[in-house]
Design a protein around this motif. Structure first.
Motif, PDB file in Angstrom:
ATOM      1  N   LYS B  61      44.421  42.091  39.122  1.00 32.81           N
ATOM      2  CA  LYS B  61      44.401  40.832  38.386  1.00 32.81           C
ATOM      3  C   LYS B  61      43.039  40.570  37.720  1.00 32.81           C
ATOM      4  O   LYS B  61      42.004  41.034  38.206  1.00 32.81           O
ATOM      5  CB  LYS B  61      44.750  39.676  39.321  1.00 32.81           C
ATOM      6  CG  LYS B  61      46.087  39.847  40.011  1.00 32.81           C
ATOM      7  CD  LYS B  61      47.208  39.888  39.012  1.00 32.81           C
ATOM      8  CE  LYS B  61      48.563  40.131  39.648  1.00 32.81           C
ATOM      9  NZ  LYS B  61      48.747  41.398  40.337  1.00 32.81           N
ATOM     10  N   PRO B  62      43.082  39.788  36.626  1.00 36.57           N
ATOM     11  CA  PRO B  62      41.854  39.539  35.858  1.00 36.57           C
ATOM     12  C   PRO B  62      40.738  38.864  36.667  1.00 36.57           C
ATOM     13  O   PRO B  62      39.572  39.026  36.345  1.00 36.57           O
ATOM     14  CB  PRO B  62      42.311  38.603  34.734  1.00 36.57           C
ATOM     15  CG  PRO B  62      43.772  38.751  34.650  1.00 36.57           C
ATOM     16  CD  PRO B  62      44.247  39.163  36.006  1.00 36.57           C
ATOM     17  N   GLU B  64      40.217  39.536  39.714  1.00 38.65           N
ATOM     18  CA  GLU B  64      39.968  40.422  40.849  1.00 38.65           C
ATOM     19  C   GLU B  64      38.956  41.494  40.453  1.00 38.65           C
ATOM     20  O   GLU B  64      37.965  41.717  41.126  1.00 38.65           O
ATOM     21  CB  GLU B  64      41.301  41.050  41.235  1.00 38.65           C
ATOM     22  CG  GLU B  64      41.309  41.773  42.538  1.00 38.65           C
ATOM     23  CD  GLU B  64      42.661  42.431  42.783  1.00 38.65           C
ATOM     24  OE1 GLU B  64      42.814  43.048  43.830  1.00 38.65           O
ATOM     25  OE2 GLU B  64      43.552  42.348  41.908  1.00 38.65           O
ATOM     26  N   PHE B  97      44.114  32.319  36.116  1.00 45.67           N
ATOM     27  CA  PHE B  97      43.659  32.809  37.413  1.00 45.67           C
ATOM     28  C   PHE B  97      42.397  32.079  37.863  1.00 45.67           C
ATOM     29  O   PHE B  97      41.438  31.973  37.103  1.00 45.67           O
ATOM     30  CB  PHE B  97      43.439  34.323  37.371  1.00 45.67           C
ATOM     31  CG  PHE B  97      44.726  35.067  37.296  1.00 45.67           C
ATOM     32  CD1 PHE B  97      45.378  35.454  38.457  1.00 45.67           C
ATOM     33  CD2 PHE B  97      45.334  35.330  36.080  1.00 45.67           C
ATOM     34  CE1 PHE B  97      46.596  36.116  38.404  1.00 45.67           C
ATOM     35  CE2 PHE B  97      46.550  35.983  36.014  1.00 45.67           C
ATOM     36  CZ  PHE B  97      47.189  36.381  37.181  1.00 45.67           C
ATOM     37  N   THR B  98      42.440  31.591  39.082  1.00 43.46           N
ATOM     38  CA  THR B  98      41.331  30.821  39.627  1.00 43.46           C
ATOM     39  C   THR B  98      40.131  31.736  39.849  1.00 43.46           C
ATOM     40  O   THR B  98      40.276  32.790  40.472  1.00 43.46           O
ATOM     41  CB  THR B  98      41.748  30.212  40.984  1.00 43.46           C
ATOM     42  OG1 THR B  98      43.008  29.582  40.790  1.00 43.46           O
ATOM     43  CG2 THR B  98      40.737  29.221  41.489  1.00 43.46           C
ATOM     44  N   ARG B 100      36.957  33.461  41.423  1.00 45.50           N
ATOM     45  CA  ARG B 100      36.633  33.676  42.832  1.00 45.50           C
ATOM     46  C   ARG B 100      35.145  33.873  42.983  1.00 45.50           C
ATOM     47  O   ARG B 100      34.518  34.506  42.139  1.00 45.50           O
ATOM     48  CB  ARG B 100      37.318  34.934  43.333  1.00 45.50           C
ATOM     49  CG  ARG B 100      38.789  34.842  43.255  1.00 45.50           C
ATOM     50  CD  ARG B 100      39.325  36.129  43.752  1.00 45.50           C
ATOM     51  NE  ARG B 100      40.749  36.188  43.556  1.00 45.50           N
ATOM     52  CZ  ARG B 100      41.467  37.234  43.876  1.00 45.50           C
ATOM     53  NH1 ARG B 100      40.873  38.278  44.396  1.00 45.50           N
ATOM     54  NH2 ARG B 100      42.747  37.242  43.688  1.00 45.50           N
ATOM     55  N   ASN B 101      34.636  33.376  44.066  1.00 39.84           N
ATOM     56  CA  ASN B 101      33.214  33.564  44.313  1.00 39.84           C
ATOM     57  C   ASN B 101      33.059  34.557  45.444  1.00 39.84           C
ATOM     58  O   ASN B 101      33.263  34.222  46.600  1.00 39.84           O
ATOM     59  CB  ASN B 101      32.575  32.228  44.686  1.00 39.84           C
ATOM     60  CG  ASN B 101      32.809  31.214  43.593  1.00 39.84           C
ATOM     61  OD1 ASN B 101      32.548  31.493  42.430  1.00 39.84           O
ATOM     62  ND2 ASN B 101      33.326  30.060  43.958  1.00 39.84           N
ATOM     63  N   ARG B 102      32.738  35.739  45.095  1.00 39.92           N
ATOM     64  CA  ARG B 102      32.591  36.725  46.164  1.00 39.92           C
ATOM     65  C   ARG B 102      31.662  37.830  45.698  1.00 39.92           C
ATOM     66  O   ARG B 102      31.566  38.146  44.513  1.00 39.92           O
ATOM     67  CB  ARG B 102      33.941  37.303  46.551  1.00 39.92           C
ATOM     68  CG  ARG B 102      34.658  37.838  45.357  1.00 39.92           C
ATOM     69  CD  ARG B 102      36.020  38.324  45.681  1.00 39.92           C
ATOM     70  NE  ARG B 102      36.583  38.890  44.456  1.00 39.92           N
ATOM     71  CZ  ARG B 102      37.691  39.561  44.384  1.00 39.92           C
ATOM     72  NH1 ARG B 102      38.384  39.781  45.459  1.00 39.92           N
ATOM     73  NH2 ARG B 102      38.118  40.041  43.244  1.00 39.92           N
ATOM     74  N   LYS B 107      30.877  50.098  46.690  1.00 46.57           N
ATOM     75  CA  LYS B 107      32.091  50.921  46.865  1.00 46.57           C
ATOM     76  C   LYS B 107      33.268  50.258  46.141  1.00 46.57           C
ATOM     77  O   LYS B 107      34.023  50.919  45.412  1.00 46.57           O
ATOM     78  CB  LYS B 107      32.357  51.064  48.375  1.00 46.57           C
ATOM     79  CG  LYS B 107      33.788  51.339  48.778  1.00 46.57           C
ATOM     80  CD  LYS B 107      34.094  52.830  48.811  1.00 46.57           C
ATOM     81  CE  LYS B 107      35.511  53.116  49.271  1.00 46.57           C
ATOM     82  NZ  LYS B 107      36.422  53.520  48.245  1.00 46.57           N
ATOM     83  N   VAL B 108      33.423  48.950  46.340  1.00 48.32           N
ATOM     84  CA  VAL B 108      34.545  48.245  45.705  1.00 48.32           C
ATOM     85  C   VAL B 108      34.354  48.222  44.190  1.00 48.32           C
ATOM     86  O   VAL B 108      35.297  48.457  43.428  1.00 48.32           O
ATOM     87  CB  VAL B 108      34.692  46.820  46.285  1.00 48.32           C
ATOM     88  CG1 VAL B 108      35.727  46.026  45.496  1.00 48.32           C
ATOM     89  CG2 VAL B 108      35.092  46.890  47.745  1.00 48.32           C
ATOM     90  N   ASP B 111      35.371  51.475  42.847  1.00 49.32           N
ATOM     91  CA  ASP B 111      36.826  51.651  42.812  1.00 49.32           C
ATOM     92  C   ASP B 111      37.449  50.883  41.646  1.00 49.32           C
ATOM     93  O   ASP B 111      38.379  51.371  40.998  1.00 49.32           O
ATOM     94  CB  ASP B 111      37.450  51.206  44.139  1.00 49.32           C
ATOM     95  CG  ASP B 111      37.223  52.230  45.248  1.00 49.32           C
ATOM     96  OD1 ASP B 111      36.840  53.370  44.927  1.00 49.32           O
ATOM     97  OD2 ASP B 111      37.424  51.882  46.419  1.00 49.32           O
ATOM     98  N   PHE B 112      36.937  49.681  41.391  1.00 50.73           N
ATOM     99  CA  PHE B 112      37.446  48.925  40.234  1.00 50.73           C
ATOM    100  C   PHE B 112      37.132  49.665  38.926  1.00 50.73           C
ATOM    101  O   PHE B 112      37.958  49.703  38.006  1.00 50.73           O
ATOM    102  CB  PHE B 112      36.839  47.517  40.186  1.00 50.73           C
ATOM    103  CG  PHE B 112      37.511  46.534  41.109  1.00 50.73           C
ATOM    104  CD1 PHE B 112      38.896  46.383  41.104  1.00 50.73           C
ATOM    105  CD2 PHE B 112      36.772  45.737  41.968  1.00 50.73           C
ATOM    106  CE1 PHE B 112      39.523  45.466  41.940  1.00 50.73           C
ATOM    107  CE2 PHE B 112      37.391  44.819  42.798  1.00 50.73           C
ATOM    108  CZ  PHE B 112      38.765  44.684  42.795  1.00 50.73           C
TER     109      PHE B 112
END
Lengths: 430, 139
Positions: B61-62, B64, B97-98, B100-102, B107-108, B111-112
């Motif tokens: 998702k956008p 994400e 899409f809400t 996100r704060n993260r 590594k992630v 992968d993206f």
């Protein structure tokens, strides 16, 4: 083409020294399954470990991250074998007799990438959203050999799951089924002669085909390399279509969904009564816009060639596939064939936004699988099969999704099969 | 056949830039986010550049993934209303899409990048695995 399915009801799964199906109980020797899985060279090279666990309906168990769900089946009469072109030789399937171990599934779990997703809760509110909470699940948690590329690993885990399901399915070969059903698709002329007054209905089955972790295979061929074509519905029941889709847990079609496609089941149910179920048309959802144009042109062309009166169109995924869905629907309507589409919605957390990324006035008959943005709360469960490490990162999760007490607040997207776009669930809208 | 000579890849994905810049024209915008890439593409399509790939490729998702790559034509041709509608709808879809704060680990993020890169490769018929192997050999 006629297929007979013999359903063997599985009422319990237990680990045992011997693998067998007896009086409705599946006994599994995990070492034997593992040995069979590891006979494949790609699995050997890419999968460091495989651990088996059992999750039963009602247990306080959370399985995550889920990759695929597969129903074990075995071909007992007629040509071919399960998962042709991948596990069995590529012979055409969909005829003869196949035994089904009903009430259970093989679930592959464990991360493929660092944002891997998919939750199956076996109890509590989460269980209500996934059909797989009602099954006895033999779960395979896989880990990756260090240094192996993700695309190689995804392939290896896909094969590992199919091999495990093949091993388990084989245990039903000599078991007498509890129930038997026949499914038959007639030739074009035969169908016309037998049901001259019934509407001719087909199923346009869209297959996820965008790339790594977004793939579907037909007789072992990557669907993005295919032209829109015709397939007997019974071929899909025999494992001709398998999932390589690891994203968008809520609306991905697992291999189990393909084997048990509810559109196929319902159309067969009405076949000869209210309609003449002619065939399935499979088409892809590629990223390249010219591919979309070509594939949707072919969908419409085949609908017209087959003289269909109506079709059901189902999609898989979000965003990019919405454009294929609308292109298919618009063009099929324009050649004079009525359409009904099945989709799910990303309508925002309040449900008030436009549901799809594309639309057209001709797409005026829509069945929804629910709003994937809806926020849900999942309580802590006693046991986790797999790992919760990815919950904050998965689609629909957010920073803090996994709370210190073990509960999860996230969008419905996180749950495997929750808003399935074949309609394999109970969510809808009024 | 796909006319790779007419491709321009608009991207904020460093892996795409690293592997594909030898073979394709790339407008690399590393400081821009997913939304800004969509806006850049929208403006190019409005200016007559052909849209070759779907801007919401991938079911990641956008909100994400931070990465987005879209292929348009190198030069403007003539504005196509259908393509303009697709990119406009994608911008609208993004806004649902809400945020996100993260914090995402390397590594992630890697992968993206990989997913965006492979989806792009599938679209332009470039062998994604071969590109990664070449990169491995360079390291």
């Amino acid at each position: 083409m006629k297929l007979e399915l013999g359903f063997i009801e599985i009422k319990d799964i237990q680990f045992s020294n011997e693998s067998k199906v007896e009086n409705g109980t599946l006994f599994v020797n995990a070492d034997d399954v593992k040995a069979f899985v590891y006979e494949d060279d790609d699995v050997k090279a890419c999968v460091k470990s495989v651990c088996f666990d059992i999750a039963k309906p009602g247990e306080s168990v959370r399985i995550t991250p889920v990759k695929d769900v597969i129903e074990p089946r075995v071909k007992v009469e007629g040509p071919g074998g399960e998962f042709p072109g991948v596990i069995a030789k590529v012979d055409t399937v969909g005829s003869g007799k196949t035994h089904v171990l009903r009430g259970m599934a093989v679930v592959t779990a464990g991360p493929i990438v660092g944002f891997q997703e998919g939750i199956i809760d076996m109890t509590g509110p989460g269980a209500e959203y996934t059909p797989f909470s009602k099954l006895l699940n033999l779960v395979m948690v896989c880990t990756q050999v260090e240094g192996v590329h993700q695309h190689e690993y995804e392939h290896a885990v896909r094969i590992a799951g199919l091999r495990a399901a093949t091993f388990i399915g084989e245990l039903g070969r000599n078991v007498t089924p509890d129930e038997t059903k026949e499914f038959e698709t007639l030739g074009i002329r035969e169908g016309l002669e037998k049901y001259p007054n019934l509407p001719r209905v087909g199923y346009v089955h869209m297959l996820q085909s965008q790339g790594l972790l977004h793939d579907t295979y037909v007789y072992g061929v990557d669907a993005k390399r295919t032209l829109t074509t015709i397939i007997y519905p019974t071929e899909t029941m025999d494992g001709a279509i398998i999932s390589g889709n690891c994203v968008s847990a809520c609306d991905k079609n697992t291999t189990y969904h393909h084997q048990n496609n509810p559109v196929v089941a319902d159309l067969f149910e009405q076949h000869g009564k209210t309609l003449n179920y002619v065939c399935n048309i499979i088409t892809n959802e590629n990223v390249y816009l010219a591919d979309k144009q070509r594939s949707s042109d072919w969908s419409a062309k085949l609908c017209r060639l087959l003289d269909l009166d109506g079709v059901i169109v189902s999609q898989e995924g979000f965003g990019n596939p919405d454009t294929d869905l609308i292109m298919n629907t618009k063009k099929i309507e324009q050649v004079g064939v009525k359409t009904t589409i099945i989709t799910d919605e990303y309508a925002g957390q309040d449900g008030k936004s436009q549901s799809l990324a594309d639309a057209d006035p001709l797409a005026d008959a829509v069945v929804t699988g629910g709003n994937a943005n809806m926020v849900i709360e999942l309580p802590k469960l006693d046991k986790v099969i797999g790992t919760l490490d990815y919950v904050d990162k998965i689609a629909g999760g957010h920073a803090g999704s996994l709370r210190p007490d073990g509960s999860i607040e996230a969008e419905l997207q996180v749950i495997t099969g929750a808003t399935n776009e074949m309609g394999f669930n109970c969510l809808s809208a009024r | 056949m796909k006319n790779g000579r007419d491709f321009m890849i608009v991207t904020n994905n460093p892996l795409v830039e690293k592997v594909l810049s030898k073979y394709y024209e790339i407008r690399y915008l590393p400081e821009e986010n997913y939304h800004a890439i969509l806006i850049t593409v929208r403006d190019l399509v409005y200016a007559g550049h052909k849209l070759y790939t779907h801007p919401l490729s991938g079911s990641v998702k956008p909100n994400e993934t931070p990465y987005k790559s879209v292929v348009v034509s190198k030069v403007p041709h003539k504005m196509n209303a259908d393509e303009a509608a697709i990119i406009s709808n994608c911008v609208e879809a993004y806004d649902k899409f809400t945020p996100r704060n993260r914090m995402l680990s390397d590594k992630v993020l890697g992968d993206f990048q990989l997913i965006d890169y492979t989806l792009l490769c599938g679209a332009v018929d470039y062998d994604a695995a071969a590109g990664l192997s070449k990169l491995d050999n360079q390291i």
